[in-house]
Design a protein around this motif. Structure first.
Motif, PDB file in Angstrom:
ATOM      1  N   THR A  29      -3.047   4.039   1.636  1.00 30.14           N
ATOM      2  CA  THR A  29      -1.969   4.409   0.717  1.00 30.14           C
ATOM      3  C   THR A  29      -0.657   3.725   1.107  1.00 30.14           C
ATOM      4  O   THR A  29       0.120   3.325   0.235  1.00 30.14           O
ATOM      5  N   SER A  30      -0.426   3.582   2.406  1.00 27.14           N
ATOM      6  CA  SER A  30       0.764   2.845   2.844  1.00 27.14           C
ATOM      7  C   SER A  30       0.678   1.388   2.420  1.00 27.14           C
ATOM      8  O   SER A  30       1.658   0.791   1.955  1.00 27.14           O
ATOM      9  N   GLN A  40       1.392   1.138  -1.335  1.00 25.96           N
ATOM     10  CA  GLN A  40       2.801   1.296  -1.650  1.00 25.96           C
ATOM     11  C   GLN A  40       3.600   0.044  -1.299  1.00 25.96           C
ATOM     12  O   GLN A  40       4.476  -0.394  -2.049  1.00 25.96           O
ATOM     13  N   ASN A  84       2.320   1.854   8.330  1.00 23.77           N
ATOM     14  CA  ASN A  84       2.710   3.223   7.997  1.00 23.77           C
ATOM     15  C   ASN A  84       4.194   3.459   8.236  1.00 23.77           C
ATOM     16  O   ASN A  84       4.871   4.121   7.440  1.00 23.77           O
ATOM     17  N   ARG A 126       8.501   4.614  -3.837  1.00 22.74           N
ATOM     18  CA  ARG A 126       7.571   5.569  -3.213  1.00 22.74           C
ATOM     19  C   ARG A 126       6.477   5.990  -4.171  1.00 22.74           C
ATOM     20  O   ARG A 126       6.724   6.382  -5.306  1.00 22.74           O
ATOM     21  N   ARG A 127       5.241   5.912  -3.700  1.00 17.57           N
ATOM     22  CA  ARG A 127       4.071   6.344  -4.456  1.00 17.57           C
ATOM     23  C   ARG A 127       3.378   7.540  -3.810  1.00 17.57           C
ATOM     24  O   ARG A 127       2.653   8.273  -4.471  1.00 17.57           O
ATOM     25  N   TYR A 128       3.558   7.702  -2.495  1.00 17.10           N
ATOM     26  CA  TYR A 128       2.867   8.755  -1.747  1.00 17.10           C
ATOM     27  C   TYR A 128       3.863   9.450  -0.820  1.00 17.10           C
ATOM     28  O   TYR A 128       4.877   8.863  -0.433  1.00 17.10           O
ATOM     29  N   LEU A 164       2.084  11.687   4.652  1.00 16.21           N
ATOM     30  CA  LEU A 164       0.854  10.920   4.764  1.00 16.21           C
ATOM     31  C   LEU A 164       1.065   9.688   5.639  1.00 16.21           C
ATOM     32  O   LEU A 164       0.191   9.303   6.426  1.00 16.21           O
ATOM     33  N   GLN A 165       2.236   9.097   5.542  1.00 13.04           N
ATOM     34  CA  GLN A 165       2.529   7.927   6.376  1.00 13.04           C
ATOM     35  C   GLN A 165       2.780   8.315   7.834  1.00 13.04           C
ATOM     36  O   GLN A 165       2.400   7.587   8.756  1.00 13.04           O
TER      37      GLN A 165
END
Length: 415
Positions: free
Chosen positions: A59-60, A63, A357, A368-370, A374-375
């Protein structure tokens, strides 16, 4: 100075194929044995930990790749978000770690195809052959990757069917993974080993300069390929545990092949071994493409010699970077064993994703998407798993990282 750009030729299907070929390598055929040695009956928990860390890292990468659709991956992201030194550290960790991964894949291919005295020469020839394929253009790389992914998936399906239908799998063997109290260091170590089999989902991001509509295509390609591989690995883990049990899995150097051989489908064992050999070639092909693009990005910024930034006028690939990488990998396969290559690679790659991350954590709301949590989990997971690697791998990795940082400091001082 202006450098020639790479051609944007890759669509969503191409990025998923490259992600699959980068992840579905030799790891799925070999890593469950060492992971079971570390975690025992808690192998499945180690797999879950590896999946969670891989998801955070992915996810990082998604993004960041959406904001920086160019070649170089976390080297570019680290420079932009954290500073030039962080970017260099990430790029250097990627180059050294993935160069060792190239050697590991080449050695694994040779181990499945020829007797021991011939393995190192065959690994060297395989490296040179696949470098020649990549040298002629990224579209040829994708075309071969499609064939490799199809063959490997067919071999894995045959292996799973042979183990479950031709053998005598037992549900208690899987349920045994929940028995007793987990040894958390062993679980973490198994997760670090299993992470080696996942590493590759961000390979799509390193090809960002060659992807069409990268802001949409790269995130979707990374997530889709990671999700598919997570399901596949879970199926393999449950199958080998059900067929061999935790102890049998830990004692096996080729769990999928042994799971098939334990049943009545013995004819399928050569198919599994062929799949392992082809998977190694697929991972090596994707690795050569990814590492050479990171070298290209670092050379453009003069963090590596500038002549490595050359792009072939006809094939539009970083041909000098690919040739130098081939020479380095051939040297490694002739001097390093498989265990050492995997340990050294894992250390470098985990630090690389830790920087990714951290870079994603610093992005603002517009990009930002997440969630940042989480990062943060990704940073903690990467550093924690790196700490569980064998001490020799950690010390060697720190020494090479220190040498790279020192070399950059010296060059910058002279300039």
């Amino acid at each position: 100075m202006t450098f020639p750009s790479l051609a944007r030729r890759l669509n969503l299907a191409d990025t998923v194929v490259i992600g699959l070929s980068a992840m579905i390598g030799a790891g799925v055929f070999a890593v469950f044995g060492p992971a079971a040695q570390a975690a025992g009956s808690w192998l499945l928990l180690g797999l879950v930990v590896a999946m969670v860390v891989a998801l955070a890292n992915a996810t990082s990468s998604v993004q960041l790749a959406a904001s920086y659709p160019t070649s170089g991956g976390t080297y570019v992201y680290g420079r932009a978000q954290l500073g030039h030194w962080w970017g260099f550290a990430a790029g250097w960790c990627f180059v050294i770690g993935k160069s060792a991964s190239c050697a590991a894949m080449a050695l694994t291919f040779a181990a499945y195809t020829v007797p021991e005295p011939w393995q190192r020469p065959v690994a060297a020839v395989a490296t040179l052959g696949l470098t020649a394929v990549g040298y002629r253009g990224v579209t040829r790389t994708v075309q071969l990757a499609r064939v490799i992914v199809a063959v490997v998936l067919a071999a894995i399906v045959v292996a799973l069917a042979g183990a479950l239908l031709g053998g005598t799998p037992g549900l208690p063997s899987v349920q045994g993974a929940a028995a007793g109290t987990p040894q958390w260091y062993g679980v973490a170590q198994s997760a670090g080993l299993l992470f080696f089999a996942f590493a590759g989902y961000a390979r799509v991001a390193t090809l960002g300069e060659e992807v069409r509509d990268p802001e949409r295509t790269i995130p979707r390609g990374i997530v889709l390929s990671l999700a598919a591989v997570a399901v596949l690995y879970a199926a393999v883990a449950v199958t080998v545990l059900a067929t061999l049990g935790p102890q049998g899995t830990a004692a096996s150097e080729a769990p999928l092949a042994d799971a098939v051989a334990a049943g009545s489908w013995r004819w399928a064992e050569p198919v599994v071994r062929l799949g392992a050999a082809v998977a190694s070639l697929g991972a090596l092909l994707a690795l050569v493409a990814g590492v050479s693009r990171t070298v290209l990005a670092m050379a453009r910024e003069r963090d590596l010699p500038g002549w490595l930034a050359a792009v072939h006028p006809r094939f539009r690939v970083p041909h000098r970077a690919e040739v130098v990488l081939a020479v380095v990998v051939v040297t490694l396969v002739l001097t390093m064993d498989l265990r050492g290559a995997i340990g050294f690679s894992s250390f470098g790659v985990l630090l690389y994703y830790a920087v990714a991350n951290a870079a994603a954590f610093t992005q603002g709301a517009a990009h930002r998407r997440y969630p940042r949590a989480l990062q943060a989990l990704g940073v903690a997971g990467c550093t924690g798993l790196a700490a569980t690697l064998p001490p020799t791998s950690v010390l060697a990795g720190l020494a090479v990282l220190g040498a790279g940082l020192t070399g950059r400091a010296v060059v910058r001082a002279r300039r």
